[in-house]
Design a protein around this motif. Structure first.
Motif, PDB file in Angstrom:
ATOM      1  N   ALA A  50       0.846  -1.188   0.000  1.00  0.00           N
ATOM      2  CA  ALA A  50       0.000   0.000   0.000  1.00  0.00           C
ATOM      3  C   ALA A  50       0.882   1.239   0.000  1.00  0.00           C
ATOM      4  O   ALA A  50       2.055   1.191   0.393  1.00  0.00           O
ATOM      5  CB  ALA A  50      -0.934   0.007   1.202  1.00  0.00           C
ATOM      6  N   ILE A  51       0.278   2.350  -0.430  1.00  0.00           N
ATOM      7  CA  ILE A  51       1.018   3.606  -0.517  1.00  0.00           C
ATOM      8  C   ILE A  51       0.098   4.744  -0.111  1.00  0.00           C
ATOM      9  O   ILE A  51      -1.095   4.738  -0.414  1.00  0.00           O
ATOM     10  CB  ILE A  51       1.578   3.795  -1.947  1.00  0.00           C
ATOM     11  N   SER A  52       0.661   5.709   0.588  1.00  0.00           N
ATOM     12  CA  SER A  52      -0.125   6.843   1.060  1.00  0.00           C
ATOM     13  C   SER A  52      -0.514   7.762  -0.085  1.00  0.00           C
ATOM     14  O   SER A  52      -0.037   7.622  -1.218  1.00  0.00           O
ATOM     15  CB  SER A  52       0.676   7.623   2.101  1.00  0.00           C
ATOM     16  N   ARG A  53      -1.340   8.714   0.216  1.00  0.00           N
ATOM     17  CA  ARG A  53      -1.873   9.600  -0.813  1.00  0.00           C
ATOM     18  C   ARG A  53      -0.786  10.384  -1.542  1.00  0.00           C
ATOM     19  O   ARG A  53      -0.862  10.584  -2.759  1.00  0.00           O
ATOM     20  CB  ARG A  53      -2.895  10.547  -0.197  1.00  0.00           C
ATOM     21  N   SER A  54       0.218  10.802  -0.822  1.00  0.00           N
ATOM     22  CA  SER A  54       1.302  11.565  -1.440  1.00  0.00           C
ATOM     23  C   SER A  54       2.387  10.661  -2.025  1.00  0.00           C
ATOM     24  O   SER A  54       3.214  11.112  -2.813  1.00  0.00           O
ATOM     25  CB  SER A  54       1.940  12.487  -0.404  1.00  0.00           C
ATOM     26  N   GLY A  55       2.398   9.415  -1.612  1.00  0.00           N
ATOM     27  CA  GLY A  55       3.442   8.491  -2.027  1.00  0.00           C
ATOM     28  C   GLY A  55       4.619   8.445  -1.073  1.00  0.00           C
ATOM     29  O   GLY A  55       5.566   7.692  -1.292  1.00  0.00           O
ATOM     30  N   ALA A  56       4.559   9.211  -0.013  1.00  0.00           N
ATOM     31  CA  ALA A  56       5.699   9.314   0.905  1.00  0.00           C
ATOM     32  C   ALA A  56       5.840   8.088   1.803  1.00  0.00           C
ATOM     33  O   ALA A  56       6.932   7.795   2.295  1.00  0.00           O
ATOM     34  CB  ALA A  56       5.564  10.558   1.767  1.00  0.00           C
ATOM     35  N   ILE A  57       4.733   7.399   2.044  1.00  0.00           N
ATOM     36  CA  ILE A  57       4.749   6.247   2.958  1.00  0.00           C
ATOM     37  C   ILE A  57       4.291   5.005   2.202  1.00  0.00           C
ATOM     38  O   ILE A  57       3.301   5.042   1.466  1.00  0.00           O
ATOM     39  CB  ILE A  57       3.816   6.473   4.156  1.00  0.00           C
ATOM     40  N   THR A  58       5.026   3.917   2.382  1.00  0.00           N
ATOM     41  CA  THR A  58       4.670   2.646   1.753  1.00  0.00           C
ATOM     42  C   THR A  58       4.691   1.530   2.791  1.00  0.00           C
ATOM     43  O   THR A  58       5.307   1.656   3.853  1.00  0.00           O
ATOM     44  CB  THR A  58       5.646   2.293   0.620  1.00  0.00           C
ATOM     45  N   ALA A  59       4.015   0.469   2.462  1.00  0.00           N
ATOM     46  CA  ALA A  59       3.968  -0.698   3.341  1.00  0.00           C
ATOM     47  C   ALA A  59       3.934  -1.948   2.478  1.00  0.00           C
ATOM     48  O   ALA A  59       3.397  -1.932   1.363  1.00  0.00           O
ATOM     49  CB  ALA A  59       2.744  -0.646   4.243  1.00  0.00           C
ATOM     50  N   TYR A  60       4.515  -3.034   3.016  1.00  0.00           N
ATOM     51  CA  TYR A  60       4.593  -4.286   2.259  1.00  0.00           C
ATOM     52  C   TYR A  60       4.299  -5.473   3.173  1.00  0.00           C
ATOM     53  O   TYR A  60       4.618  -5.456   4.361  1.00  0.00           O
ATOM     54  CB  TYR A  60       5.997  -4.467   1.674  1.00  0.00           C
TER      55      TYR A  60
END
Length: 127
Positions: A50-60
């Motif tokens: 997943a990725i946050s709205r701005s793209g600054a935060i991701t998760a796997y």
């Protein structure tokens, strides 16, 4: 209303790579966190990334960490999933999803928390 269309799936040998794309309609793409999920035959849909709205935060998910990379281009209303070092266990239908929530907690790992889903794209990894 947001419509999501995945592409880029296919058949690849183990160790190969694929890049999935998810194109979104509408003008509010940047207000949605985006997720990728997959579902293999006979199994439940599982979180991939997943990725946050701005793209600054991701998760796997642990199973794909260091092999897959999620990114987004808000100017193109598109989210990507670069998949490297593919394994036969990665074989599944891959879905993208959009959730209009802040990227806090772990809601993004839960399918019912998302508002919109694509139709899916098949990824098959041969051994």
């Amino acid at each position: 209303q947001v419509q999501l269309v995945e592409s880029g799936g296919g058949l690849v040998q183990a160790g190969g790579s694929l890049r999935l794309s998810c194109a979104a309609s509408g003008r509010a793409f940047s207000t949605y966190a985006m997720g990728w999920f997959r579902q293999a035959p006979g199994k439940e849909r599982e979180f991939v990334s997943a990725i946050s709205r701005s793209g600054a935060i991701t998760a796997y998910a642990d199973s794909v960490k260091a092999r897959f990379t999620i990114s987004r281009d808000n100017a193109k209303n598109t989210v990507y999933l670069q998949m490297n070092s593919l394994k036969p266990d990665d074989t599944a239908v891959y879905y993208c999803a959009a959730g209009q929530r802040s990227f806090v907690g772990s809601w993004y790992k839960t399918p019912p928390e998302y508002d919109y889903w694509g139709q899916g794209t098949q990824v098959t990894v041969s051994s």
